[in-house]
Design a protein around this motif. Structure first.
Motif: not given
Length: 271
Positions: A198-202
């Motif tokens: 669920e990360s927003t780190d690409e």
């Protein structure tokens, strides 16, 4: 541990603790503790009085700031002594230019973590097998929010941000090293267990998608991409990078080779 001394005299990754050969001590939040933390962040370096005053009193310094800092140094020494920490273990010195905690950086867990990650990422591309255990040990040093989640001053907040970035770099490097060796299963397991799906780190997302493709979970890989894109658009109003979009299209086309090549996405390894 070497020479009878703990590997880390001060632990900042989690609630701040002080270690000696006699055991571990957690100090109560106070200006004295904030002072110790500030000096530990720059262990072995002289910290000028100005940043010390700003960190402790946040723009509202006492009338005699230098004397106030000196008083807190004395109180810190007494606090450490009362906790069973010998002065020679954590010497807090007053110098002409400011204050210094006269210990090697390697005796502060967060600084040691940074050095380990820097060393491992330098060799990860060519020596993935050697880098993985180093990165694993560095990641294991993170036991909770730095300073126990109590980071009020600018130096504290800056350190928390930086160490968080180093931790993510370590995770990305660890995962990329596993994928280079054809070992996707640990990546899938760790990223799911840590909520990184669920990360927003690409970079993290790209590595997870690649790992899922390698274990034959193509539908789940596509689902991870769609969820990531929604988060990115909703929270930041931007689309994934062109490189990640191209990788997504390759998966949609069901190309035989959908393994992620780290070199195609510099963001994965912080480059």
């Amino acid at each position: 541990m070497t020479g009878g001394r703990p590997a880390h005299a001060i632990c900042l990754l989690g609630p701040t603790r002080v270690r000696t050969v006699a055991g571990e001590t957690t100090l109560r939040p106070s200006l004295r503790l904030s002072l110790l933390e500030l000096l530990a962040v720059r262990a072995g370096e002289t910290v000028p009085i100005g940043p010390v005053v700003e960190e402790l009193w946040a723009g509202a310094p006492p009338e005699r700031p230098v004397q106030a800092v000196q008083a807190h140094v004395r109180r810190l020494r007494r606090t450490l002594a009362a906790a069973g920490v010998p002065p020679r273990t954590l010497p807090v010195l007053l110098t002409g230019g400011g204050l210094v905690l006269d210990v090697p950086a390697a005796e502060v867990d967060a600084l040691h973590m940074v050095a380990m990650v820097e060393a491992a990422t330098r060799i990860a591309a060519d020596h993935a097998g050697e880098a993985i255990p180093v990165l694993q040990r560095a990641l294991a040093m993170w036991t909770g929010e730095p300073f126990g989640g109590l980071a009020d001053g600018p130096e504290h907040r800056s350190a928390v941000r930086y160490w968080g970035e180093v931790r993510m770099l370590a995770l990305r490097s660890w995962a990329a090293a596993h994928l280079r060796l054809g070992r996707p299963q640990p990546v899938v397991a760790r990223f799911h267990a840590g909520g990184l799906h669920e990360s927003t780190d690409e970079g993290v997302t790209a590595l997870l998608i690649s790992a899922l493709c390698q274990v034959g979970r193509r539908v789940e890989a596509l689902s991870v991409y769609r969820a990531f894109r929604r988060r990115l658009v909703d929270e930041h109003g931007v689309e994934p990078s062109a490189e990640l979009q191209r990788f997504h299209r390759r998966i949609l086309l069901d190309e035989r080779e959908t393994r992620f090549a780290a070199a195609t996405l510099p963001g994965v390894l912080g480059g």
